[in-house]
Scaffold this active site. Structure first.
Site, PDB file in Angstrom:
ATOM      1  CG  LEU A   1      -1.794   1.213   1.456  1.00  0.00           C
ATOM      2  CD1 LEU A   1      -2.839   1.288   0.348  1.00  0.00           C
ATOM      3  CD2 LEU A   1      -2.468   1.137   2.824  1.00  0.00           C
ATOM      4  CG  HIS A   2       2.270   3.108  -3.360  1.00  0.00           C
ATOM      5  ND1 HIS A   2       3.560   3.465  -3.675  1.00  0.00           N
ATOM      6  CD2 HIS A   2       2.018   1.949  -4.007  1.00  0.00           C
ATOM      7  CE1 HIS A   2       4.061   2.556  -4.506  1.00  0.00           C
ATOM      8  NE2 HIS A   2       3.142   1.625  -4.716  1.00  0.00           N
TER       9      HIS A   2
END
Length: 92
Positions: free
Chosen positions: A56-57
């Site tokens: 997840l960015h």
């Protein structure tokens, strides 16, 4: 934000609560860096997957310019809620 279990993409996560936990941990980390900041989170999907381990960015906003905003998030990343919506509709 990465999972400890090897999963190729967010499509392999079948539990919406797990996706939300990833975002919560990301929020905790970013809150430590920018207590009053606004944040954005996203997963690579489709042909934009370059690393085959789900991650997840997590971004602190604002981006420095609109081009950077669109490159990093607009078309290349999908929000946690978008991925959960697809999961709940059975399209993943």
């Amino acid at each position: 934000m990465c999972t400890t279990e090897h999963l190729n993409s967010c499509y392999d996560i079948k539990d919406p609560a797990r996706l939300r936990r990833m975002q919560k941990v990301g929020e905790l980390v970013l809150r430590g860096l920018s207590p009053n900041g606004k944040f954005r989170f996203g997963f690579h999907t489709g042909s934009y997957i370059s690393i085959h381990h789900v991650h997840l960015h997590c971004f602190v906003l604002p981006f420095s310019n609109i081009i950077q905003d669109r490159m990093r998030y607009g078309h290349m990343l999908r929000s946690v809620e978008y991925v959960i919506g697809k999961l709940l509709r059975g399209r993943m």
